[in-house]
Design an enzyme around this catalytic site. Structure first.
Site, PDB file in Angstrom:
ATOM      1  N   ARG A 239     -17.104 -22.090  27.575  1.00  0.00           N
ATOM      2  CA  ARG A 239     -17.993 -21.430  28.550  1.00  0.00           C
ATOM      3  C   ARG A 239     -18.424 -20.093  27.967  1.00  0.00           C
ATOM      4  O   ARG A 239     -17.677 -19.117  28.009  1.00  0.00           O
ATOM      5  CB  ARG A 239     -17.251 -21.236  29.876  1.00  0.00           C
ATOM      6  CG  ARG A 239     -18.068 -20.549  30.971  1.00  0.00           C
ATOM      7  CD  ARG A 239     -17.246 -20.473  32.252  1.00  0.00           C
ATOM      8  NE  ARG A 239     -17.960 -19.814  33.317  1.00  0.00           N
ATOM      9  CZ  ARG A 239     -17.991 -18.489  33.507  1.00  0.00           C
ATOM     10  NH1 ARG A 239     -17.332 -17.684  32.683  1.00  0.00           N
ATOM     11  NH2 ARG A 239     -18.669 -17.979  34.504  1.00  0.00           N
TER      12      ARG A 239
ATOM     13  N   SER B  63     -18.799 -27.810  39.875  1.00  0.00           N
ATOM     14  CA  SER B  63     -18.112 -26.765  40.635  1.00  0.00           C
ATOM     15  C   SER B  63     -18.474 -26.889  42.108  1.00  0.00           C
ATOM     16  O   SER B  63     -19.648 -27.016  42.448  1.00  0.00           O
ATOM     17  CB  SER B  63     -18.562 -25.372  40.178  1.00  0.00           C
ATOM     18  OG  SER B  63     -18.211 -25.152  38.848  1.00  0.00           O
TER      19      SER B  63
ATOM     20  N   LYS C 247     -15.158 -13.760  36.518  1.00  0.00           N
ATOM     21  CA  LYS C 247     -16.531 -14.262  36.693  1.00  0.00           C
ATOM     22  C   LYS C 247     -17.308 -13.325  37.611  1.00  0.00           C
ATOM     23  O   LYS C 247     -16.787 -12.885  38.634  1.00  0.00           O
ATOM     24  CB  LYS C 247     -16.466 -15.662  37.315  1.00  0.00           C
ATOM     25  CG  LYS C 247     -17.814 -16.331  37.469  1.00  0.00           C
ATOM     26  CD  LYS C 247     -17.670 -17.674  38.163  1.00  0.00           C
ATOM     27  CE  LYS C 247     -19.030 -18.335  38.280  1.00  0.00           C
ATOM     28  NZ  LYS C 247     -18.990 -19.549  39.085  1.00  0.00           N
TER      29      LYS C 247
HETATM   30  N1  3NM Z   1     -15.445 -20.330  38.043  1.00  0.00           N
HETATM   31  P1  3NM Z   1      -9.652 -16.692  35.818  1.00  0.00           P
HETATM   32  S1  3NM Z   1     -13.817 -18.756  39.199  1.00  0.00           S
HETATM   33  C1  3NM Z   1     -15.296 -19.710  35.648  1.00  0.00           C
HETATM   34  O1  3NM Z   1     -14.925 -20.290  41.557  1.00  0.00           O
HETATM   35  C2  3NM Z   1     -14.890 -19.542  37.049  1.00  0.00           C
HETATM   36  O2  3NM Z   1     -16.167 -21.612  40.390  1.00  0.00           O
HETATM   37  C3  3NM Z   1     -14.955 -20.011  39.251  1.00  0.00           C
HETATM   38  O3  3NM Z   1     -11.154 -17.169  35.584  1.00  0.00           O
HETATM   39  C4  3NM Z   1     -15.376 -20.674  40.489  1.00  0.00           C
HETATM   40  O4  3NM Z   1      -8.776 -17.849  35.577  1.00  0.00           O
HETATM   41  C5  3NM Z   1     -13.955 -18.628  37.524  1.00  0.00           C
HETATM   42  O5  3NM Z   1      -9.445 -15.609  34.780  1.00  0.00           O
HETATM   43  C6  3NM Z   1     -13.186 -17.636  36.695  1.00  0.00           C
HETATM   44  O6  3NM Z   1      -9.584 -16.162  37.213  1.00  0.00           O
HETATM   45  C7  3NM Z   1     -11.788 -18.112  36.394  1.00  0.00           C
END
Ligand code: 3NM
Length: 214
Positions: free
Chosen positions: A41, A113, A142
């Site tokens: 990503r 998603s 994010k």
């Molecule tokens: N998508 P971390 S949250 C890429 O809610 C991504 O769809 C999300 O990173 C969603 O594990 C997210 O560091 C970030 O929290 C995840």
């Protein structure tokens, strides 16, 4: 056909800006620690584009395949096809599943998603192979992230999508894993818990050990 639910157990997502280290070394350590799927990503500040992005993607794909782990590309369907990735993961605003299916090989993995039951049901109808569900907890990784849905959100979505493979995402640390699996997810998807860990290998191994390897 691979067992997708098993592949979702320890699902690492990473781009070059999710670590201050060499992303290929971080990925290889995570692979040694037992990640079961990887998504490239490349987004946000200083994200690679064009040839540089493609080159890193190809190196990551080769590394994943050396460890027999599927390699998925975020959003960029053309890149995924061009380099022979195992699948693609798209958001709600990205290319729709039907159009992806029309372009891709039959066994191509398509993840979508979702953040609520309505989006999850739509993804099922569209023919998604699995859904990402989140954010479970707050995350700084994010931008423009939605409101956390917690374990209740996972349970609600599980109750509406039947047996569809589900991976949870957003702010997940090792201490959360048991509750998330109990709520109905097949696995956890993380960026920082592995990419920012002192030892990505140990972090991956810990996550893997918390998810029953039966
Ligand atoms: N998508 P971390 S949250 C890429 O809610 C991504 O769809 C999300 O990173 C969603 O594990 C997210 O560091 C970030 O929290 C995840």
């Amino acid at each position: 056909m691979m067992n997708l639910k098993r592949c979702l157990r320890v699902y690492l997502i990473m781009g070059s800006n999710n670590t201050v280290r060499d992303p290929l070394s971080v990925l290889e350590e995570a692979l040694k620690g037992g990640i079961t799927l990887f998504q490239y990503r490349e987004k946000g500040a200083n994200a690679k584009v064009g040839q540089e992005k493609k080159e890193l993607a190809m190196k990551m794909k080769r590394l994943c395949h050396k460890y027999s782990v599927p390699f998925i590309v975020n959003d960029d369907v053309l890149l995924a096809l061009e380099i022979g990735a195992d699948g693609v993961h798209v958001g709600q605003d990205d290319e729709i599943v039907a159009s992806i299916k029309a372009q891709c090989p039959k066994d191509f993995i398509i993840g979508v998603s979702t953040t609520n039951s309505q989006e999850a049901n739509q993804a099922v109808k569209d023919g998604a192979d699995y859904i990402g569900v989140g954010p479970i907890y707050a995350t700084d990784t994010k931008e423009d992230v939605k409101l956390p849905i917690g374990l209740e959100g996972v349970a609600e979505i599980r109750s509406t999508v039947g047996d569809l493979p589900i991976v949870a995402i957003g702010g997940i640390k090792t201490s959360h894993v048991a509750g998330i699996i109990q709520a109905g997810a097949d696995g956890v998807s993380v960026i920082s818990a592995i990419s920012q860990a002192k030892s990505p290998k140990i972090a991956a191994r810990q996550l893997a050990s918390l998810i029953n390897p039966s």
